[in-house]
Write a protein that holds these residues in place. Structure first.
Motif, PDB file in Angstrom:
ATOM      1  N   ILE A  95       0.840  -1.211   0.000  1.00 15.10           N
ATOM      2  CA  ILE A  95       0.000   0.000   0.000  1.00 15.10           C
ATOM      3  C   ILE A  95       0.868   1.251   0.000  1.00 15.10           C
ATOM      4  CG2 ILE A  95      -1.634   1.350   1.390  1.00 15.10           C
ATOM      5  CD1 ILE A  95      -3.047  -1.324   1.982  1.00 15.10           C
ATOM      6  N   GLN A  96       1.935   1.256   0.786  1.00 16.81           N
ATOM      7  CA  GLN A  96       2.817   2.421   0.807  1.00 16.81           C
ATOM      8  C   GLN A  96       3.493   2.618  -0.550  1.00 16.81           C
ATOM      9  OE1 GLN A  96       3.113   4.809   3.293  1.00 16.81           O
ATOM     10  NE2 GLN A  96       4.047   5.828   1.545  1.00 16.81           N
ATOM     11  N   LYS A  97       3.935   1.538  -1.165  1.00 16.07           N
ATOM     12  CA  LYS A  97       4.552   1.649  -2.490  1.00 16.07           C
ATOM     13  C   LYS A  97       3.529   2.120  -3.526  1.00 16.07           C
ATOM     14  CE  LYS A  97       7.816  -1.228  -3.758  1.00 16.07           C
ATOM     15  NZ  LYS A  97       8.509  -2.486  -4.086  1.00 16.07           N
ATOM     16  N   SER A  98       2.285   1.705  -3.369  1.00  9.54           N
ATOM     17  CA  SER A  98       1.224   2.157  -4.259  1.00  9.54           C
ATOM     18  C   SER A  98       0.995   3.665  -4.106  1.00  9.54           C
ATOM     19  CB  SER A  98      -0.054   1.385  -3.947  1.00  9.54           C
ATOM     20  OG  SER A  98      -1.125   1.864  -4.705  1.00  9.54           O
ATOM     21  N   ILE A  99       0.971   4.125  -2.876  1.00  9.68           N
ATOM     22  CA  ILE A  99       0.817   5.563  -2.600  1.00  9.68           C
ATOM     23  C   ILE A  99       2.007   6.332  -3.155  1.00  9.68           C
ATOM     24  CG2 ILE A  99       0.794   7.294  -0.740  1.00  9.68           C
ATOM     25  CD1 ILE A  99      -0.818   5.163   0.905  1.00  9.68           C
ATOM     26  N   ASP A 100       3.209   5.811  -2.928  1.00  7.53           N
ATOM     27  CA  ASP A 100       4.418   6.475  -3.430  1.00  7.53           C
ATOM     28  C   ASP A 100       4.412   6.552  -4.957  1.00  7.53           C
ATOM     29  OD1 ASP A 100       5.262   6.716  -0.803  1.00  7.53           O
ATOM     30  OD2 ASP A 100       6.702   5.042  -0.934  1.00  7.53           O
ATOM     31  N   THR A 101       4.017   5.464  -5.596  1.00  8.39           N
ATOM     32  CA  THR A 101       3.958   5.457  -7.065  1.00  8.39           C
ATOM     33  C   THR A 101       2.957   6.486  -7.550  1.00  8.39           C
ATOM     34  OG1 THR A 101       4.612   3.132  -7.185  1.00  8.39           O
ATOM     35  CG2 THR A 101       3.451   4.032  -9.092  1.00  8.39           C
ATOM     36  N   TRP A 102       1.779   6.510  -6.940  1.00  2.00           N
ATOM     37  CA  TRP A 102       0.761   7.502  -7.323  1.00  2.00           C
ATOM     38  C   TRP A 102       1.292   8.919  -7.138  1.00  2.00           C
ATOM     39  CZ3 TRP A 102      -3.405   8.176 -10.059  1.00  2.00           C
ATOM     40  CH2 TRP A 102      -4.109   9.367  -9.897  1.00  2.00           C
ATOM     41  N   ASN A 103       1.845   9.218  -5.955  1.00  4.26           N
ATOM     42  CA  ASN A 103       2.336  10.565  -5.677  1.00  4.26           C
ATOM     43  C   ASN A 103       3.466  10.976  -6.610  1.00  4.26           C
ATOM     44  OD1 ASN A 103       0.480  11.025  -3.628  1.00  4.26           O
ATOM     45  ND2 ASN A 103       1.859  10.301  -2.022  1.00  4.26           N
ATOM     46  N   ASN A 104       4.385  10.059  -6.883  1.00  7.04           N
ATOM     47  CA  ASN A 104       5.485  10.367  -7.805  1.00  7.04           C
ATOM     48  C   ASN A 104       4.963  10.667  -9.200  1.00  7.04           C
ATOM     49  OD1 ASN A 104       7.411  10.006  -5.798  1.00  7.04           O
ATOM     50  ND2 ASN A 104       7.812   7.886  -6.349  1.00  7.04           N
ATOM     51  N   CYS A 105       3.986   9.894  -9.651  1.00  8.12           N
ATOM     52  CA  CYS A 105       3.413  10.139 -10.971  1.00  8.12           C
ATOM     53  C   CYS A 105       2.633  11.447 -11.007  1.00  8.12           C
ATOM     54  CB  CYS A 105       2.520   8.974 -11.395  1.00  8.12           C
ATOM     55  SG  CYS A 105       3.460   7.546 -11.964  1.00  8.12           S
ATOM     56  N   LEU A 106       1.934  11.730  -9.957  1.00  8.03           N
ATOM     57  CA  LEU A 106       1.188  12.983  -9.889  1.00  8.03           C
ATOM     58  C   LEU A 106       2.138  14.173  -9.961  1.00  8.03           C
ATOM     59  CD1 LEU A 106      -1.766  13.802  -9.674  1.00  8.03           C
ATOM     60  CD2 LEU A 106      -1.476  13.925  -7.204  1.00  8.03           C
ATOM     61  N   LEU A 107       3.232  14.098  -9.222  1.00  7.92           N
ATOM     62  CA  LEU A 107       4.240  15.162  -9.279  1.00  7.92           C
ATOM     63  C   LEU A 107       4.847  15.275 -10.674  1.00  7.92           C
ATOM     64  CD1 LEU A 107       6.110  14.695  -5.880  1.00  7.92           C
ATOM     65  CD2 LEU A 107       4.699  16.647  -6.566  1.00  7.92           C
ATOM     66  N   MET A 108       5.130  14.134 -11.283  1.00  3.67           N
ATOM     67  CA  MET A 108       5.748  14.134 -12.608  1.00  3.67           C
ATOM     68  C   MET A 108       4.829  14.746 -13.655  1.00  3.67           C
ATOM     69  SD  MET A 108       7.393  10.970 -14.782  1.00  3.67           S
ATOM     70  CE  MET A 108       8.418  10.438 -13.438  1.00  3.67           C
ATOM     71  N   THR A 109       3.544  14.459 -13.578  1.00  2.00           N
ATOM     72  CA  THR A 109       2.612  14.976 -14.586  1.00  2.00           C
ATOM     73  C   THR A 109       2.286  16.439 -14.343  1.00  2.00           C
ATOM     74  OG1 THR A 109       0.682  14.206 -13.358  1.00  2.00           O
ATOM     75  CG2 THR A 109       1.582  12.737 -15.050  1.00  2.00           C
ATOM     76  N   ASN A 110       2.435  16.906 -13.102  1.00  2.55           N
ATOM     77  CA  ASN A 110       2.161  18.312 -12.799  1.00  2.55           C
ATOM     78  C   ASN A 110       3.402  19.194 -12.916  1.00  2.55           C
ATOM     79  OD1 ASN A 110      -0.573  18.002 -12.298  1.00  2.55           O
ATOM     80  ND2 ASN A 110      -0.235  17.460 -10.173  1.00  2.55           N
ATOM     81  N   SER A 111       4.550  18.565 -13.072  1.00  2.43           N
ATOM     82  CA  SER A 111       5.790  19.320 -13.169  1.00  2.43           C
ATOM     83  C   SER A 111       5.946  19.857 -14.584  1.00  2.43           C
ATOM     84  CB  SER A 111       7.002  18.434 -12.851  1.00  2.43           C
ATOM     85  OG  SER A 111       6.916  17.959 -11.555  1.00  2.43           O
ATOM     86  N   PRO A 112       6.403  21.113 -14.688  1.00  2.00           N
ATOM     87  CA  PRO A 112       6.642  21.641 -16.023  1.00  2.00           C
ATOM     88  C   PRO A 112       7.829  20.917 -16.663  1.00  2.00           C
ATOM     89  CG  PRO A 112       7.341  23.208 -14.344  1.00  2.00           C
ATOM     90  CD  PRO A 112       6.683  22.048 -13.636  1.00  2.00           C
TER      91      PRO A 112
END
Length: 116
Positions: A95-112
């Motif tokens: 679950i923690q790795k799932s959250i980390d993956t989601w958060n990392n992807c969210l940051l990556m897609t929102n990053s210019p």
């Protein structure tokens, strides 16, 4: 070789509806949101590898994961963990790795994008 077989089984169970025993709530979320058809297979493999093994997710696959949506992402991971085939996994770690993956992807897609 056994690890690869177990990992392949995990992918099949993760993306095949009706194979994994799951709670009604997760199944309803997955069906209602058409979760199983929103990502291409290469990206499914990438995301699963980052959660259930060690790996990273490319920008392209992060885009697909974010389009899949947080609700679908967590419903699919939870459904996989509910299967008797995967009860030996450390649920908290997954679950923690799932959250980390989601958060990392969210940051990556929102990053210019970096300047050329």
């Amino acid at each position: 070789m056994t690890g690869l077989s177990a990992y392949s089984l995990l992918v099949v169970l993760f993306i095949t509806s009706g194979v994994v025993i799951a709670t009604e709530e997760n199944n309803q979320i997955i069906i209602k949101n058409n979760c199983e058809s929103k990502m291409g297979m290469p990206c499914v493999w990438e995301v699963l590898n980052s959660i259930f093994k060690i790996g990273s997710v490319t920008s392209k696959c992060c885009d697909e994961l974010v389009v899949l949506g947080k609700v679908c992402h967590f419903a699919l991971v939870t459904r996989t963990l509910e299967s008797s085939n995967f009860q030996n996994l450390d649920r908290d770690t997954i679950i923690q790795k799932s959250i980390d993956t989601w958060n990392n992807c969210l940051l990556m897609t929102n990053s210019p994008s970096p300047s050329p």
